[in-house]
Write a protein that holds these residues in place. Structure first.
Motif, PDB file in Angstrom:
ATOM      1  N   ASP A  10      -8.597   1.686   2.225  1.00 14.67           N
ATOM      2  CA  ASP A  10      -9.544   0.807   2.923  1.00 14.67           C
ATOM      3  C   ASP A  10     -10.938   1.420   2.989  1.00 14.67           C
ATOM      4  O   ASP A  10     -11.938   0.691   3.083  1.00 14.67           O
ATOM      5  N   ARG A  11     -11.035   2.751   2.940  1.00 18.17           N
ATOM      6  CA  ARG A  11     -12.344   3.417   3.015  1.00 18.17           C
ATOM      7  C   ARG A  11     -13.095   3.416   1.684  1.00 18.17           C
ATOM      8  O   ARG A  11     -14.279   3.764   1.645  1.00 18.17           O
ATOM      9  N   GLN A  12     -12.420   3.038   0.607  1.00 17.03           N
ATOM     10  CA  GLN A  12     -13.079   3.071  -0.699  1.00 17.03           C
ATOM     11  C   GLN A  12     -13.985   1.855  -0.881  1.00 17.03           C
ATOM     12  O   GLN A  12     -13.803   0.823  -0.236  1.00 17.03           O
ATOM     13  N   SER A  13     -14.942   1.995  -1.785  1.00 18.05           N
ATOM     14  CA  SER A  13     -15.865   0.895  -2.064  1.00 18.05           C
ATOM     15  C   SER A  13     -15.105  -0.264  -2.717  1.00 18.05           C
ATOM     16  O   SER A  13     -14.045  -0.054  -3.319  1.00 18.05           O
ATOM     17  N   PRO A  14     -15.619  -1.491  -2.631  1.00 23.06           N
ATOM     18  CA  PRO A  14     -14.958  -2.623  -3.303  1.00 23.06           C
ATOM     19  C   PRO A  14     -14.747  -2.371  -4.796  1.00 23.06           C
ATOM     20  O   PRO A  14     -13.698  -2.743  -5.340  1.00 23.06           O
ATOM     21  N   ALA A  15     -15.713  -1.737  -5.441  1.00 21.17           N
ATOM     22  CA  ALA A  15     -15.576  -1.454  -6.872  1.00 21.17           C
ATOM     23  C   ALA A  15     -14.436  -0.473  -7.130  1.00 21.17           C
ATOM     24  O   ALA A  15     -13.638  -0.651  -8.058  1.00 21.17           O
ATOM     25  N   MET A  16     -14.352   0.577  -6.312  1.00 20.63           N
ATOM     26  CA  MET A  16     -13.281   1.562  -6.457  1.00 20.63           C
ATOM     27  C   MET A  16     -11.929   0.918  -6.205  1.00 20.63           C
ATOM     28  O   MET A  16     -10.956   1.168  -6.936  1.00 20.63           O
ATOM     29  N   GLN A  17     -11.832   0.081  -5.190  1.00 20.65           N
ATOM     30  CA  GLN A  17     -10.583  -0.605  -4.879  1.00 20.65           C
ATOM     31  C   GLN A  17     -10.126  -1.460  -6.062  1.00 20.65           C
ATOM     32  O   GLN A  17      -8.944  -1.447  -6.429  1.00 20.65           O
ATOM     33  N   ALA A  18     -11.069  -2.187  -6.645  1.00 16.11           N
ATOM     34  CA  ALA A  18     -10.731  -3.056  -7.778  1.00 16.11           C
ATOM     35  C   ALA A  18     -10.250  -2.233  -8.973  1.00 16.11           C
ATOM     36  O   ALA A  18      -9.288  -2.613  -9.660  1.00 16.11           O
ATOM     37  N   ARG A  19     -10.906  -1.094  -9.249  1.00 13.63           N
ATOM     38  CA  ARG A  19     -10.505  -0.247 -10.373  1.00 13.63           C
ATOM     39  C   ARG A  19      -9.099   0.310 -10.165  1.00 13.63           C
ATOM     40  O   ARG A  19      -8.279   0.312 -11.088  1.00 13.63           O
ATOM     41  N   LEU A  20      -8.816   0.779  -8.956  1.00 11.89           N
ATOM     42  CA  LEU A  20      -7.508   1.361  -8.683  1.00 11.89           C
ATOM     43  C   LEU A  20      -6.409   0.300  -8.773  1.00 11.89           C
ATOM     44  O   LEU A  20      -5.343   0.540  -9.350  1.00 11.89           O
ATOM     45  N   ALA A  21      -6.662  -0.867  -8.216  1.00 12.84           N
ATOM     46  CA  ALA A  21      -5.667  -1.935  -8.266  1.00 12.84           C
ATOM     47  C   ALA A  21      -5.382  -2.342  -9.708  1.00 12.84           C
ATOM     48  O   ALA A  21      -4.226  -2.552 -10.100  1.00 12.84           O
ATOM     49  N   ALA A  22      -6.437  -2.433 -10.524  1.00 10.30           N
ATOM     50  CA  ALA A  22      -6.276  -2.847 -11.927  1.00 10.30           C
ATOM     51  C   ALA A  22      -5.571  -1.778 -12.751  1.00 10.30           C
ATOM     52  O   ALA A  22      -4.949  -2.087 -13.782  1.00 10.30           O
ATOM     53  N   ALA A  23      -5.659  -0.513 -12.310  1.00 10.59           N
ATOM     54  CA  ALA A  23      -5.064   0.592 -13.080  1.00 10.59           C
ATOM     55  C   ALA A  23      -3.569   0.730 -12.849  1.00 10.59           C
ATOM     56  O   ALA A  23      -2.904   1.482 -13.552  1.00 10.59           O
ATOM     57  N   GLY A  24      -3.025   0.023 -11.842  1.00 12.21           N
ATOM     58  CA  GLY A  24      -1.626   0.212 -11.474  1.00 12.21           C
ATOM     59  C   GLY A  24      -0.660  -0.741 -12.142  1.00 12.21           C
ATOM     60  O   GLY A  24      -1.045  -1.745 -12.744  1.00 12.21           O
ATOM     61  N   ARG A  25       0.615  -0.416 -12.020  1.00 15.22           N
ATOM     62  CA  ARG A  25       1.709  -1.233 -12.546  1.00 15.22           C
ATOM     63  C   ARG A  25       2.701  -1.480 -11.425  1.00 15.22           C
ATOM     64  O   ARG A  25       3.186  -0.541 -10.794  1.00 15.22           O
ATOM     65  N   MET A  26       3.011  -2.758 -11.164  1.00 14.68           N
ATOM     66  CA  MET A  26       3.924  -3.108 -10.088  1.00 14.68           C
ATOM     67  C   MET A  26       5.360  -2.840 -10.505  1.00 14.68           C
ATOM     68  O   MET A  26       5.772  -3.185 -11.613  1.00 14.68           O
ATOM     69  N   VAL A  27       6.119  -2.231  -9.600  1.00 10.53           N
ATOM     70  CA  VAL A  27       7.525  -1.923  -9.862  1.00 10.53           C
ATOM     71  C   VAL A  27       8.361  -2.392  -8.671  1.00 10.53           C
ATOM     72  O   VAL A  27       8.026  -2.097  -7.519  1.00 10.53           O
ATOM     73  N   THR A  28       9.427  -3.121  -8.955  1.00 12.47           N
ATOM     74  CA  THR A  28      10.369  -3.551  -7.921  1.00 12.47           C
ATOM     75  C   THR A  28      11.590  -2.645  -7.964  1.00 12.47           C
ATOM     76  O   THR A  28      12.165  -2.420  -9.037  1.00 12.47           O
ATOM     77  N   LEU A  29      11.978  -2.108  -6.818  1.00  9.09           N
ATOM     78  CA  LEU A  29      13.046  -1.108  -6.744  1.00  9.09           C
ATOM     79  C   LEU A  29      14.215  -1.619  -5.913  1.00  9.09           C
ATOM     80  O   LEU A  29      14.022  -2.286  -4.889  1.00  9.09           O
ATOM     81  N   GLN A  30      15.416  -1.289  -6.354  1.00  8.69           N
ATOM     82  CA  GLN A  30      16.610  -1.530  -5.555  1.00  8.69           C
ATOM     83  C   GLN A  30      16.911  -0.277  -4.735  1.00  8.69           C
ATOM     84  O   GLN A  30      16.421   0.813  -5.025  1.00  8.69           O
ATOM     85  N   ARG A  31      17.726  -0.439  -3.695  1.00  8.57           N
ATOM     86  CA  ARG A  31      18.084   0.693  -2.856  1.00  8.57           C
ATOM     87  C   ARG A  31      18.675   1.820  -3.708  1.00  8.57           C
ATOM     88  O   ARG A  31      19.570   1.600  -4.530  1.00  8.57           O
ATOM     89  N   GLY A  32      18.147   3.029  -3.553  1.00  7.43           N
ATOM     90  CA  GLY A  32      18.641   4.193  -4.270  1.00  7.43           C
ATOM     91  C   GLY A  32      17.963   4.457  -5.600  1.00  7.43           C
ATOM     92  O   GLY A  32      18.152   5.528  -6.185  1.00  7.43           O
ATOM     93  N   GLN A  33      17.165   3.496  -6.092  1.00  8.75           N
ATOM     94  CA  GLN A  33      16.510   3.675  -7.396  1.00  8.75           C
ATOM     95  C   GLN A  33      15.388   4.702  -7.288  1.00  8.75           C
ATOM     96  O   GLN A  33      14.593   4.683  -6.356  1.00  8.75           O
TER      97      GLN A  33
END
Length: 219
Positions: free
Chosen positions: A16-39
């Motif tokens: 939340d403390r990062q600039s809007p530009a930094m937030q957008a870059r970090l969000a775009a750089a990530g990959r969403m992963v869905t995990l089951q219990r124990g994974q």
């Protein structure tokens, strides 16, 4: 969709403390992963490092000791961003992280951080601040646990692990994260339940009186 992801990530104080530009870059750089219990998310000793944002659910953090089983050292629940990077110093993963329940995480690899840093040169300093925050939190927690009574240790972990006053945690995990036996933990939980501070169910503990638990922690 990007706006929703950024809003979810911004529940973490560091993001939340990062600039809007930094937030957008970090969000775009990530990959969403869905995990089951124990994974598993990543393992102690892995050389592929980076950040992990817990968007829902919770992760177990475990450390393998030589000649012994993995030791649970903490639970990380949403919203929280954790991790480390080998860029500009650092080393392999120092803990194993796996899902304690069905969870969703955003993984940002070192390569993703490199790409974001090309547009946001201040990123590495910001990541160092995040790693320092993690170290500070673990140091403070270790100090609190050292000075607590056994009852205070159990109460402290209940408060720390609760999400909306609910804990999906069993007595074995509580025992492991407090350094106490299951029998001792069970005795304290029974005492807390008698005083109306908690209510126990199957694989679930509900906090009924946070103030009472906080008073136990304060001694």
């Amino acid at each position: 969709m990007a706006e929703e992801l950024i809003a979810a990530l911004a529940r973490d104080a560091w993001f939340d403390r990062q600039s809007p530009a930094m937030q957008a870059r970090l969000a775009a750089a990530g990959r969403m992963v869905t995990l089951q219990r124990g994974q598993w998310v990543y393992s102690q000793g892995d050389t592929g490092t980076g950040l992990c944002a817990v968007l829902s659910g919770a992760l177990r953090l475990e450390v393998a000791l030589k000649g012994e089983r993995d030791v649970l050292i903490g639970l990380v629940r949403a919203p929280m961003i954790l991790g480390q990077t080998q860029r500009h110093g650092g080393g392999p993963r120092i803990v194993t992280a796996r899902a304690n329940m069905p969870s969703r995480v955003l993984m940002i690899t070192d390569a993703g951080l490199d790409a974001a840093a090309r547009e946001e040169p201040d990123l590495w300093r910001r990541v160092n601040e995040l790693v320092y925050r993690q170290l500070e939190q673990m140091t403070r927690l270790a100090a609190h646990l050292l000075v607590q009574t056994p009852a205070g240790r159990v109460a402290l972990r209940l408060l720390q692990f609760a999400e909306d006053d609910r804990l999906a945690i069993n007595q074995s995990d509580l025992a492991e994260t407090t350094g106490l036996s299951r029998k001792t933990v069970n005795a304290h939980l029974a005492a807390f339940e008698r005083m109306g501070a908690i209510e126990r169910g199957y694989r679930l503990i509900r906090l009924r009186d946070r103030a009472a638990l906080e008073a136990i922690v304060r001694g």
